[in-house]
Motif scaffolding. Structure first.
Motif, mmCIF file in Angstrom:
data_model
loop_
_atom_site.group_PDB
_atom_site.id
_atom_site.type_symbol
_atom_site.label_atom_id
_atom_site.label_comp_id
_atom_site.label_asym_id
_atom_site.label_seq_id
_atom_site.Cartn_x
_atom_site.Cartn_y
_atom_site.Cartn_z
ATOM 1 N N ALA A 16 156.908 52.697 147.261
ATOM 2 C CA ALA A 16 157.640 53.969 147.210
ATOM 3 C C ALA A 16 158.964 53.819 146.457
ATOM 4 C CB ALA A 16 157.889 54.493 148.624
ATOM 5 N N VAL A 17 159.663 52.694 146.636
ATOM 6 C CA VAL A 17 160.901 52.455 145.894
ATOM 7 C C VAL A 17 160.593 52.412 144.401
ATOM 8 C CG1 VAL A 17 162.765 50.813 145.447
ATOM 9 C CG2 VAL A 17 162.068 51.285 147.797
ATOM 10 N N GLY A 18 159.513 51.727 144.029
ATOM 11 C CA GLY A 18 159.109 51.683 142.626
ATOM 12 C C GLY A 18 158.833 53.061 142.064
ATOM 13 N N GLU A 19 158.172 53.896 142.841
ATOM 14 C CA GLU A 19 157.870 55.267 142.401
ATOM 15 C C GLU A 19 159.154 56.087 142.245
ATOM 16 O OE1 GLU A 19 156.074 58.472 140.923
ATOM 17 O OE2 GLU A 19 155.129 56.528 141.218
ATOM 18 N N VAL A 20 160.055 55.977 143.207
ATOM 19 C CA VAL A 20 161.330 56.708 143.097
ATOM 20 C C VAL A 20 162.083 56.247 141.851
ATOM 21 C CG1 VAL A 20 163.603 57.077 144.146
ATOM 22 C CG2 VAL A 20 161.536 57.207 145.564
ATOM 23 N N GLN A 21 162.163 54.940 141.640
ATOM 24 C CA GLN A 21 162.901 54.446 140.479
ATOM 25 C C GLN A 21 162.248 54.922 139.177
ATOM 26 O OE1 GLN A 21 163.685 50.233 140.323
ATOM 27 N NE2 GLN A 21 165.104 50.498 138.624
ATOM 28 N N ALA A 22 160.942 54.905 139.090
ATOM 29 C CA ALA A 22 160.258 55.382 137.888
ATOM 30 C C ALA A 22 160.587 56.851 137.628
ATOM 31 C CB ALA A 22 158.748 55.176 138.020
ATOM 32 N N GLN A 23 160.546 57.663 138.666
ATOM 33 C CA GLN A 23 160.846 59.093 138.506
ATOM 34 C C GLN A 23 162.314 59.328 138.113
ATOM 35 O OE1 GLN A 23 158.706 61.593 138.426
ATOM 36 N NE2 GLN A 23 157.050 60.126 138.766
ATOM 37 N N VAL A 24 163.222 58.585 138.737
ATOM 38 C CA VAL A 24 164.654 58.720 138.426
ATOM 39 C C VAL A 24 164.910 58.341 136.971
ATOM 40 C CG1 VAL A 24 166.940 57.731 138.910
ATOM 41 C CG2 VAL A 24 165.465 58.458 140.801
ATOM 42 N N TRP A 25 164.365 57.226 136.532
ATOM 43 C CA TRP A 25 164.599 56.768 135.160
ATOM 44 C C TRP A 25 163.950 57.705 134.144
ATOM 45 C CZ3 TRP A 25 165.138 51.016 133.727
ATOM 46 C CH2 TRP A 25 166.075 50.412 134.564
ATOM 47 N N ARG A 26 162.746 58.159 134.442
ATOM 48 C CA ARG A 26 162.088 59.099 133.520
ATOM 49 C C ARG A 26 162.916 60.367 133.355
ATOM 50 N NH1 ARG A 26 156.377 58.258 136.330
ATOM 51 N NH2 ARG A 26 155.760 56.323 135.279
ATOM 52 N N ARG A 27 163.423 60.889 134.453
ATOM 53 C CA ARG A 27 164.234 62.115 134.384
ATOM 54 C C ARG A 27 165.537 61.865 133.646
ATOM 55 N NH1 ARG A 27 164.678 66.764 137.856
ATOM 56 N NH2 ARG A 27 162.420 66.567 137.889
ATOM 57 N N ALA A 28 166.199 60.761 133.946
ATOM 58 C CA ALA A 28 167.503 60.479 133.347
ATOM 59 C C ALA A 28 167.417 60.194 131.851
ATOM 60 C CB ALA A 28 168.154 59.284 134.056
ATOM 61 N N LEU A 29 166.311 59.618 131.411
ATOM 62 C CA LEU A 29 166.218 59.172 130.020
ATOM 63 C C LEU A 29 165.204 59.958 129.186
ATOM 64 C CD1 LEU A 29 166.433 55.364 130.764
ATOM 65 C CD2 LEU A 29 168.216 56.810 129.763
ATOM 66 N N ALA A 30 164.668 61.049 129.726
ATOM 67 C CA ALA A 30 163.602 61.802 129.053
ATOM 68 C C ALA A 30 163.977 62.249 127.647
ATOM 69 C CB ALA A 30 163.193 63.003 129.890
ATOM 70 N N ASP A 31 165.197 62.679 127.440
ATOM 71 C CA ASP A 31 165.580 63.169 126.121
ATOM 72 C C ASP A 31 166.350 62.131 125.306
ATOM 73 O OD1 ASP A 31 167.838 63.257 127.740
ATOM 74 O OD2 ASP A 31 168.609 65.099 126.850
ATOM 75 N N VAL A 32 166.307 60.873 125.749
ATOM 76 C CA VAL A 32 167.074 59.822 125.088
ATOM 77 C C VAL A 32 166.177 58.759 124.465
ATOM 78 C CG1 VAL A 32 168.814 58.035 125.444
ATOM 79 C CG2 VAL A 32 169.000 60.177 126.677
ATOM 80 N N VAL A 33 165.197 58.289 125.222
ATOM 81 C CA VAL A 33 164.368 57.176 124.752
ATOM 82 C C VAL A 33 163.059 57.690 124.147
ATOM 83 C CG1 VAL A 33 165.353 55.578 126.437
ATOM 84 C CG2 VAL A 33 163.233 56.775 126.973
ATOM 85 N N GLU A 34 162.390 56.801 123.450
ATOM 86 C CA GLU A 34 161.119 57.149 122.815
ATOM 87 C C GLU A 34 160.028 57.323 123.881
ATOM 88 O OE1 GLU A 34 161.650 53.610 120.677
ATOM 89 O OE2 GLU A 34 162.196 54.628 118.812
ATOM 90 N N PRO A 35 159.008 58.157 123.594
ATOM 91 C CA PRO A 35 157.947 58.419 124.572
ATOM 92 C C PRO A 35 157.269 57.152 125.101
ATOM 93 C CG PRO A 35 157.780 59.964 122.748
ATOM 94 C CD PRO A 35 158.846 58.964 122.375
ATOM 95 N N GLU A 36 157.058 56.162 124.239
ATOM 96 C CA GLU A 36 156.392 54.944 124.717
ATOM 97 C C GLU A 36 157.280 54.165 125.687
ATOM 98 O OE1 GLU A 36 157.892 54.412 120.481
ATOM 99 O OE2 GLU A 36 156.602 55.832 121.498
#
Length: 188
Positions: A16-36
């Motif tokens: 669950a911690v891994g899932e939360v971290q993945a969601q947090v990072w995806r949201r925070a960096l969605a418009d910054v990093v490349e899709p891959e």
């Protein structure tokens, strides 16, 4: 029993911690990093890193705390001492953390931050620093409200293959000093 709380993480919390971290990072960096790069933020990868960290913590002060809502892990925060040459005995840092985007605005972030600060204080750590993206103004405001001040330290991190950067700024708080003194000592 309360509907929301914070406690020390257990190994069975790590998926669950891994899932939360993945969601947090995806949201925070969605418009910054490349899709891959966004696709590489996999819960299983974060889970494995936390599993290794819990199995062999770098120090006795390192802790992973989780926020729960009923029986669901909705956030996490990792803390530890500053482990670099020249660090003072009472220095610590918030290493990582976040609240799942679907569970924000319910006080989980405040509970996590308070528990982190209490954990560090119990280990004689009063000076706490954190690095966050400068562009995350809600998080900057949240930390400022909690007594953190901008220290002036920053790092520009390359986040794309084209060399695009994101600025991380450092904030800190010192529970052994009055807030007015902290702000005065670090104004530029």
């Amino acid at each position: 029993m309360s509907d929301a709380s914070v406690r020390t993480a257990r190994t069975d919390d790590l998926p669950a911690v891994g899932e939360v971290q993945a969601q947090v990072w995806r949201r925070a960096l969605a418009d910054v990093v490349e899709p891959e790069t966004l696709q590489a933020f996999e819960a299983a990868e974060f889970e494995q890193a936390w599993r290794s960290s819990l199995a062999a913590p770098p120090s006795p002060v390192h802790r992973l705390l989780v926020a729960t809502e009923l029986d669901t892990i909705v956030g996490f925060v990792a803390v530890g001492p500053v482990m670099r040459d020249g660090a003072h005995e009472g220095e610590a840092e918030i290493l990582a953390g976040g609240v799942h985007p679907d569970h924000r605005g319910k006080g989980h972030g405040s509970r996590l931050l308070n528990a982190a600060m209490d954990t560090l204080a119990a280990n004689d750590r009063s000076y706490v620093r954190v690095r966050i993206m400068e562009r995350d103004t809600p998080l900057v405001r949240f930390l400022a409200t909690a007594g953190f001040v901008v220290s002036g330290g920053y790092a520009d991190r390359i986040v794309t293959s084209a060399g695009d950067t994101v600025r991380e700024i450092e904030l800190h708080t010192d529970s052994s000093a009055p807030l007015e003194e902290q702000a005065h000592d670090h104004e530029h």
